[in-house]
Design a protein around this motif. Sequence first.
Motif, PDB file in Angstrom:
ATOM      1  N   ASP A 416       0.869  -1.219  -0.016  1.00  0.00           N
ATOM      2  CA  ASP A 416      -0.089  -0.106  -0.070  1.00  0.00           C
ATOM      3  C   ASP A 416       1.035   1.035   0.111  1.00  0.00           C
ATOM      4  OD1 ASP A 416      -2.714  -1.334   0.453  1.00  0.00           O
ATOM      5  OD2 ASP A 416      -1.714  -1.925   2.331  1.00  0.00           O
ATOM      6  N   ASP A 417       0.522   2.263  -0.794  1.00  0.00           N
ATOM      7  CA  ASP A 417       1.366   3.511  -0.931  1.00  0.00           C
ATOM      8  C   ASP A 417       0.295   4.660  -0.609  1.00  0.00           C
ATOM      9  OD1 ASP A 417       3.539   2.145  -1.668  1.00  0.00           O
ATOM     10  OD2 ASP A 417       3.570   2.553  -3.648  1.00  0.00           O
ATOM     11  N   ILE A 418       1.097   5.524  -0.087  1.00  0.00           N
ATOM     12  CA  ILE A 418       0.324   6.769  -0.079  1.00  0.00           C
ATOM     13  C   ILE A 418       0.630   7.901  -1.060  1.00  0.00           C
ATOM     14  CG2 ILE A 418       0.444   8.941   1.623  1.00  0.00           C
ATOM     15  CD1 ILE A 418       1.680   7.066   3.769  1.00  0.00           C
ATOM     16  N   TYR A 419      -0.562   8.323  -1.744  1.00  0.00           N
ATOM     17  CA  TYR A 419      -0.137   9.255  -2.667  1.00  0.00           C
ATOM     18  C   TYR A 419      -0.803  10.700  -2.148  1.00  0.00           C
ATOM     19  CZ  TYR A 419      -0.056   5.066  -5.776  1.00  0.00           C
ATOM     20  OH  TYR A 419       0.184   3.987  -6.220  1.00  0.00           O
ATOM     21  N   SER A 420      -0.207  11.605  -2.991  1.00  0.00           N
ATOM     22  CA  SER A 420      -0.497  12.980  -2.330  1.00  0.00           C
ATOM     23  C   SER A 420      -1.069  13.819  -3.765  1.00  0.00           C
ATOM     24  CB  SER A 420       0.731  13.724  -2.090  1.00  0.00           C
ATOM     25  OG  SER A 420       1.658  13.881  -3.239  1.00  0.00           O
ATOM     26  N   PHE A 421      -1.920  14.790  -3.520  1.00  0.00           N
ATOM     27  CA  PHE A 421      -2.225  15.737  -4.767  1.00  0.00           C
ATOM     28  C   PHE A 421      -2.542  16.923  -4.199  1.00  0.00           C
ATOM     29  CE2 PHE A 421      -5.846  13.865  -2.423  1.00  0.00           C
ATOM     30  CZ  PHE A 421      -6.767  14.914  -2.249  1.00  0.00           C
ATOM     31  N   LYS A 422      -2.527  17.989  -5.025  1.00  0.00           N
ATOM     32  CA  LYS A 422      -2.945  19.333  -4.828  1.00  0.00           C
ATOM     33  C   LYS A 422      -4.415  19.517  -5.242  1.00  0.00           C
ATOM     34  CE  LYS A 422       0.626  21.317  -3.040  1.00  0.00           C
ATOM     35  NZ  LYS A 422       0.582  22.168  -1.711  1.00  0.00           N
ATOM     36  N   PHE A 423      -5.185  20.214  -4.662  1.00  0.00           N
ATOM     37  CA  PHE A 423      -6.572  20.442  -5.089  1.00  0.00           C
ATOM     38  C   PHE A 423      -6.199  21.150  -6.795  1.00  0.00           C
ATOM     39  CE2 PHE A 423      -8.954  21.286  -1.102  1.00  0.00           C
ATOM     40  CZ  PHE A 423      -8.602  20.245  -0.731  1.00  0.00           C
ATOM     41  N   PRO A 424      -7.045  20.505  -7.570  1.00  0.00           N
ATOM     42  CA  PRO A 424      -6.790  21.042  -8.684  1.00  0.00           C
ATOM     43  C   PRO A 424      -7.385  22.486  -9.042  1.00  0.00           C
ATOM     44  CG  PRO A 424      -8.765  19.602  -8.833  1.00  0.00           C
ATOM     45  CD  PRO A 424      -7.900  19.580  -7.474  1.00  0.00           C
ATOM     46  N   GLU A 425      -6.655  23.197  -9.969  1.00  0.00           N
ATOM     47  CA  GLU A 425      -7.201  24.532 -10.428  1.00  0.00           C
ATOM     48  C   GLU A 425      -8.385  24.209 -11.567  1.00  0.00           C
ATOM     49  OE1 GLU A 425      -4.246  26.987 -11.943  1.00  0.00           O
ATOM     50  OE2 GLU A 425      -3.184  27.123 -10.095  1.00  0.00           O
ATOM     51  N   CYS A 426      -9.584  24.741 -11.411  1.00  0.00           N
ATOM     52  CA  CYS A 426     -10.413  24.413 -12.331  1.00  0.00           C
ATOM     53  C   CYS A 426     -11.066  25.778 -12.876  1.00  0.00           C
ATOM     54  CB  CYS A 426     -11.347  23.504 -11.817  1.00  0.00           C
ATOM     55  SG  CYS A 426     -12.730  22.852 -12.860  1.00  0.00           S
ATOM     56  N   GLU A 427     -11.354  25.965 -14.038  1.00  0.00           N
ATOM     57  CA  GLU A 427     -11.920  27.329 -14.359  1.00  0.00           C
ATOM     58  C   GLU A 427     -12.764  26.877 -15.555  1.00  0.00           C
ATOM     59  OE1 GLU A 427      -9.034  30.106 -15.742  1.00  0.00           O
ATOM     60  OE2 GLU A 427      -8.423  30.635 -13.610  1.00  0.00           O
ATOM     61  N   GLN A 428     -14.181  27.522 -15.564  1.00  0.00           N
ATOM     62  CA  GLN A 428     -15.141  27.357 -16.520  1.00  0.00           C
ATOM     63  C   GLN A 428     -15.168  28.773 -17.316  1.00  0.00           C
ATOM     64  OE1 GLN A 428     -16.408  24.156 -16.574  1.00  0.00           O
ATOM     65  NE2 GLN A 428     -16.026  23.421 -14.566  1.00  0.00           N
ATOM     66  N   VAL A 429     -16.022  28.294 -18.438  1.00  0.00           N
ATOM     67  CA  VAL A 429     -16.556  29.304 -19.366  1.00  0.00           C
ATOM     68  C   VAL A 429     -17.907  29.086 -19.458  1.00  0.00           C
ATOM     69  CG1 VAL A 429     -16.124  30.362 -21.847  1.00  0.00           C
ATOM     70  CG2 VAL A 429     -14.170  29.626 -20.379  1.00  0.00           C
ATOM     71  N   VAL A 430     -18.573  30.216 -19.403  1.00  0.00           N
ATOM     72  CA  VAL A 430     -19.996  30.292 -19.699  1.00  0.00           C
ATOM     73  C   VAL A 430     -20.288  31.330 -20.877  1.00  0.00           C
ATOM     74  CG1 VAL A 430     -20.819  31.881 -17.977  1.00  0.00           C
ATOM     75  CG2 VAL A 430     -22.617  30.267 -19.138  1.00  0.00           C
ATOM     76  N   GLU A 431     -20.974  30.789 -22.030  1.00  0.00           N
ATOM     77  CA  GLU A 431     -21.273  31.617 -23.179  1.00  0.00           C
ATOM     78  C   GLU A 431     -22.651  31.416 -23.820  1.00  0.00           C
ATOM     79  OE1 GLU A 431     -18.204  30.778 -25.913  1.00  0.00           O
ATOM     80  OE2 GLU A 431     -17.978  28.800 -25.641  1.00  0.00           O
ATOM     81  N   GLY A 432     -22.912  32.081 -24.965  1.00  0.00           N
ATOM     82  CA  GLY A 432     -24.202  32.008 -25.592  1.00  0.00           C
ATOM     83  C   GLY A 432     -24.640  33.153 -26.327  1.00  0.00           C
ATOM     84  N   ILE A 433     -25.755  33.223 -27.131  1.00  0.00           N
ATOM     85  CA  ILE A 433     -26.328  34.361 -27.688  1.00  0.00           C
ATOM     86  C   ILE A 433     -27.669  34.545 -27.179  1.00  0.00           C
ATOM     87  CG2 ILE A 433     -27.026  34.830 -30.106  1.00  0.00           C
ATOM     88  CD1 ILE A 433     -25.076  32.605 -31.359  1.00  0.00           C
ATOM     89  N   VAL A 434     -27.851  35.663 -27.216  1.00  0.00           N
ATOM     90  CA  VAL A 434     -29.237  36.552 -26.804  1.00  0.00           C
ATOM     91  C   VAL A 434     -30.035  36.750 -27.846  1.00  0.00           C
ATOM     92  CG1 VAL A 434     -30.357  38.124 -25.411  1.00  0.00           C
ATOM     93  CG2 VAL A 434     -28.086  37.368 -24.923  1.00  0.00           C
ATOM     94  N   ARG A 435     -31.403  36.214 -27.625  1.00  0.00           N
ATOM     95  CA  ARG A 435     -32.356  36.202 -28.979  1.00  0.00           C
ATOM     96  C   ARG A 435     -33.647  36.783 -28.580  1.00  0.00           C
ATOM     97  NH1 ARG A 435     -30.112  34.451 -33.914  1.00  0.00           N
ATOM     98  NH2 ARG A 435     -28.268  32.945 -33.536  1.00  0.00           N
ATOM     99  N   ASP A 436     -34.538  37.223 -29.438  1.00  0.00           N
ATOM    100  CA  ASP A 436     -35.855  37.259 -29.057  1.00  0.00           C
ATOM    101  C   ASP A 436     -36.754  35.972 -29.101  1.00  0.00           C
ATOM    102  OD1 ASP A 436     -38.662  37.930 -29.979  1.00  0.00           O
ATOM    103  OD2 ASP A 436     -38.186  39.724 -29.654  1.00  0.00           O
ATOM    104  N   GLU A 437     -37.489  35.782 -28.370  1.00  0.00           N
ATOM    105  CA  GLU A 437     -38.158  34.824 -28.096  1.00  0.00           C
ATOM    106  C   GLU A 437     -39.416  34.366 -29.458  1.00  0.00           C
ATOM    107  OE1 GLU A 437     -39.766  31.003 -26.803  1.00  0.00           O
ATOM    108  OE2 GLU A 437     -38.233  31.962 -25.847  1.00  0.00           O
ATOM    109  N   GLU A 438     -39.857  35.507 -29.621  1.00  0.00           N
ATOM    110  CA  GLU A 438     -40.621  35.311 -30.722  1.00  0.00           C
ATOM    111  C   GLU A 438     -40.247  35.332 -32.322  1.00  0.00           C
ATOM    112  OE1 GLU A 438     -44.725  37.526 -32.362  1.00  0.00           O
ATOM    113  OE2 GLU A 438     -44.007  38.111 -30.568  1.00  0.00           O
ATOM    114  N   THR A 439     -39.134  36.119 -32.636  1.00  0.00           N
ATOM    115  CA  THR A 439     -38.652  36.446 -33.725  1.00  0.00           C
ATOM    116  C   THR A 439     -37.277  35.581 -33.842  1.00  0.00           C
ATOM    117  OG1 THR A 439     -37.360  38.390 -33.207  1.00  0.00           O
ATOM    118  CG2 THR A 439     -39.684  38.916 -33.862  1.00  0.00           C
TER     119      THR A 439
END
Length: 647
Positions: A416-439
């Motif tokens: 059995d071995d001991i493993y170490s880790f660093k909290f991972p850096e994690c970045e997200q991107v949110v994107e989209g297009i804004v439109r008129d519901e009807e047209t």
Amino acid sequence: MKTKRILSILALSFIVTISYAQKGKVRQAKKEYDNLAYVKTSEILLEVANNGYKSVDLLQKLANSFYFNNQMKEAAQWYGELMAMSEDMDPEYYFRYAQALKSIENYTESDKWMRKFYEADRSDLRGRAFASTVDYLSMIEEASRDFEVVNMDINTEFSDFGTTQYQNQLVFASARGGGKKYMWNEQPFLDLFSADKQEDGSYSNVTAFNDQVNTKFHESTVSFTPDDQVMYFTRNNYYNKKYKKSEDGTNRLKIFKATLEDEEWTNIESVHFNSDEYSVAHPTINLKGTKMYFASDMTGTLGKSDIFEVDINPDGTLGEPVNLGPSVNTEGHETFPFVNSEGDLFFSSNGFSGLGGLDVFVIREFEKRRELNQQLILENIGRPINSPMDDFGYYENVATEEGFFTSNRDGGKGDDDIYSFKFPECEQVVEGIVRDEETDEIIVGAKVTLLDAEGVVLNSQIISADGTYKFEKLECEKEYLIRIEAEDYETVEERFTTPKKKQDLVINPKLEKDVKGITEGTDLAQTLGIPIIYFDYDKYDIRYDAEVELQKVLAVMNQYPNMIVDIKSHTDCRGKADYNAKLSENRAQATRNYLISKGIDASRLTAKGYGESQLVNDCGCEPTNNSDCTEEQHQLNRRSEFIIVKM
């Protein structure tokens, strides 16, 4: 080899290894372009509801207006009234109500509606995240994250496992000490060792932890109280130089307590719930120093070994152990508990679905949820912590963003071995297009704002000709919302939680018009979304649901005191034509009289009944017409219209 290996290390009988508008602003819709005037429907709805006139449709729209504007106290109020009126609706409303309740810390009621949401639509991932699921492989994949785990330099060809931090040291168990060998694996008995933390974050200089604690038999898995003055650790049933066995001849495990005096660990004693007949092991102390969690197969255990908790009293004595129950324990092995500084409970189990052997699970906010008697949600923490082999002894330091665990996975240096880790850096991107519901046209000039879960503005953008927005560097596993605002449109908000793994999120919001153009000839029924002022068959009494809709007309006429409206009433084809003409006339006059009774001057209202002469479908009653229409189809013809004659 994997589970048996751990069994052989410690004990044969005991395995040792989850609004429509800007907040605070009410814009008066009084603009005129040429001969057009405008009505803000959200204001009308609130006015109608505050006057005591409510319907399912009205309450849905009103509650949504607060929900989308992150005014959750108000949203909870109106969703609550909606549910009191009817629970038979789109399950999405159960979810929104639950979220609104949670925002005001009404967790018990929120859980009720989340359960209803889950039961109404078991395919929805939000409901499945709330409840247990059999779709464990995809859930584990969802939980898995892309970061590196490192086989530590302190490992040997022997068994090394079970870490905790003490001051500037890493304390762990190892069979590297030499001396008498344990017959089950032909390795030396386990002792506690420590390694010093270096400036670069690595650990080295391994030495025996303490001669008073280590004996010729097994010692392992240690935990310290927050003041570093008391330690609890696991040892074979060996005390005061006496080695004891159970009635079946097995030497069990026990938890011992030691106190620090003059920089020495002394006063070693057995905790009061130890026994020669069962094992007690792997203690962990919470941040407040008020609870100890451990694993045991004592009486009352659901499976091979369970996780228990025990109170640590102010005087340092221990209370009576309590089994954490079926939300945590199974018929299998639950072992190696750890509670981090945020009250999350981690432990290893082979009783829940995993990748193989022992997997590490976590119950987020465990201590808070248990205190509030809320549902405990179990999560497999996924790869790379878990593997097809045994993974156990999880420990993390939230402050320093580092963690450790033990595994016998392929590629290790020893059993059995001991493993170490660093909290991972994690970045997200949110994107989209804004439109008129009807047209479906791009809404140039719309403002998109990014906010955190508490409504704090983080960033904003103005939509240009391409219609796109993009926010980068969002944190993983965090709740956000985006607010989209545009002149003459309803404000919309989209609430979302970023996943654990880095990926681009696409949210394409569509906005509905919030201001409606009205001029002479406009039918207010269509402008205000009034479905139809219905009447019961052969009657002209104003029904309650009709009264709710008439309140909208009343609000508009009060807003425009010079407006003149012509009320048109219609019937279905059933009955004689002359009778229907009279009936519709009575209905038109009843509608007019209702509005007059609410303060509208009689000179501003005209009314006429048209009988069955202006049907809206093919449900005529002559032999050449369709005489097989349903009651609902006939009812569509029993309607009223409100035509603006003069502004």
